[in-house]
Design a protein around this motif. Structure first.
Motif, PDB file in Angstrom:
ATOM      1  N   GLU A 163      -5.880   3.319  10.791  1.00  0.00           N
ATOM      2  CA  GLU A 163      -6.435   3.665   9.762  1.00  0.00           C
ATOM      3  C   GLU A 163      -5.296   2.333   9.500  1.00  0.00           C
ATOM      4  N   GLY A 205      -0.032   9.190   8.149  1.00  0.00           N
ATOM      5  CA  GLY A 205      -1.925   9.786   7.647  1.00  0.00           C
ATOM      6  C   GLY A 205      -0.713   9.392   5.913  1.00  0.00           C
ATOM      7  N   LYS A 206       0.486   9.467   5.638  1.00  0.00           N
ATOM      8  CA  LYS A 206       0.941   9.730   4.305  1.00  0.00           C
ATOM      9  C   LYS A 206       1.205   7.957   3.250  1.00  0.00           C
ATOM     10  N   ASP A 233      -2.328   6.521   2.452  1.00  0.00           N
ATOM     11  CA  ASP A 233      -2.219   6.913   1.709  1.00  0.00           C
ATOM     12  C   ASP A 233      -1.861   6.427   0.257  1.00  0.00           C
ATOM     13  N   SER A 234       0.069   6.719   0.811  1.00  0.00           N
ATOM     14  CA  SER A 234       0.848   5.732  -0.274  1.00  0.00           C
ATOM     15  C   SER A 234       0.240   4.679  -0.312  1.00  0.00           C
ATOM     16  N   ARG A 275      -2.660   3.235  -0.010  1.00  0.00           N
ATOM     17  CA  ARG A 275      -4.447   3.331  -1.116  1.00  0.00           C
ATOM     18  C   ARG A 275      -3.841   2.824  -2.707  1.00  0.00           C
ATOM     19  N   THR A 276      -2.898   4.119  -2.541  1.00  0.00           N
ATOM     20  CA  THR A 276      -2.649   4.437  -3.696  1.00  0.00           C
ATOM     21  C   THR A 276      -2.363   3.882  -4.547  1.00  0.00           C
ATOM     22  N   LYS A 312      -5.100   1.369  -5.607  1.00  0.00           N
ATOM     23  CA  LYS A 312      -5.747   1.367  -6.557  1.00  0.00           C
ATOM     24  C   LYS A 312      -5.324   1.507  -7.793  1.00  0.00           C
TER      25      LYS A 312
END
Length: 179
Positions: free
Chosen positions: A83, A128-129, A132-133, A135-136, A139
C-alpha cells in the motif's frame, strides 16, 4: 456406480479450488517499502504479518533484493497488497515501472517522496496510519493523487510528476519529481 459418481463430484471443488501447498502463514505480505539507489539499490520493507520482522536488503537488482529478503525472512514475500512506497533518490520511472510490472504491487499503491529520510520513515512510522493520513490529505485536496498508476503515467507522459513529500516530522507537502 452411483457411489463412485458422488465421490468424484464431491472431489471436483477440491481439485478446482486452486489451492497450493503454501499456507498463508508461510508468506510475508509486504505492506510498505522505501526504495533508494540506482546502481546499488536499497529496499527496506515492512509487512502486514505481526510475525514478519522488517527487513532491509541491498543489491544491484530488485530481483536480488526480493530473493535476499525471502531468505532472511524464511518466507515467500507477496507484494500484491503493498500500500505504500516511499521513494528516496533513485530512477523514479524505472523503479515504479519495475514495482508495478514485475513485483505486481497494487495499482492503488501510494507513492510518496522521503528523500534521504525514506528508510527512517519506513522504520519509524506506522505504515497503516501514514497511508490513511495520505488518503485523507488527498480527499481534502491538500496533496495530489499519488497512486502508482497516476505517478508513473505522469512520469512517462510529462517526464515529471507532482507527489507528496513527507519530512522527518511527518508533515506532507507537494513536490515535483523528474523522470
Amino acid at each position: 456406480m452411483r457411489k463412485t459418481k458422488l465421490i468424484l463430484i464431491s472431489l471436483i471443488p477440491a481439485i478446482l479450488c486452486g489451492c497450493t501447498h503454501q499456507e498463508v502463514q508461510e508468506k510475508a505480505y509486504l505492506r510498505s517499502m522505501s526504495v533508494s539507489g540506482n546502481d546499488l539499490k536499497t529496499v527496506s520493507m515492512n509487512f502486514y504479518n505481526k510475525d514478519s520482522e522488517p527487513t532491509k536488503a541491498q543489491n544491484k537488482s530488485f530481483d536480488g533484493i526480493l530473493e535476499n529478503s525471502e531468505v532472511k525472512s524464511g518466507k515467500s514475500i507477496f507484494t500484491g497488497h503493498t500500500e505504500l512506497i516511499v521513494l528516496g533518490e533513485c530512477d523514479y520511472t524505472e523503479t515504479l515501472r519495475f514495482m508495478l510490472e514485475e513485483w505486481k504491487v497494487s495499482p492503488s499503491c501510494i507513492v510518496i517522496y522521503g528523500g534521504d529520510n525514506s528508510e527512517n520513515i519506513i522504520s519509524d512510522t506506522d505504515s497503516g496510519k501514514l497511508a490513511d493520513s495520505i488518503r485523507t490529505a488527498v480527499k481534502q485536496n491538500k496533496i495530489p493523487e499519488n497512486d502508482i498508476i497516476t505517478v508513473l503515467s505522469s512520469l512517462l507522459k510529462n517526464h515529471q510528476s507532482e507527489i507528496p513529500e513527507i519530512d522527518s516530522e511527518g508533515n506532507l507537502r507537494s513536490i515535483v519529481i523528474n523522470a
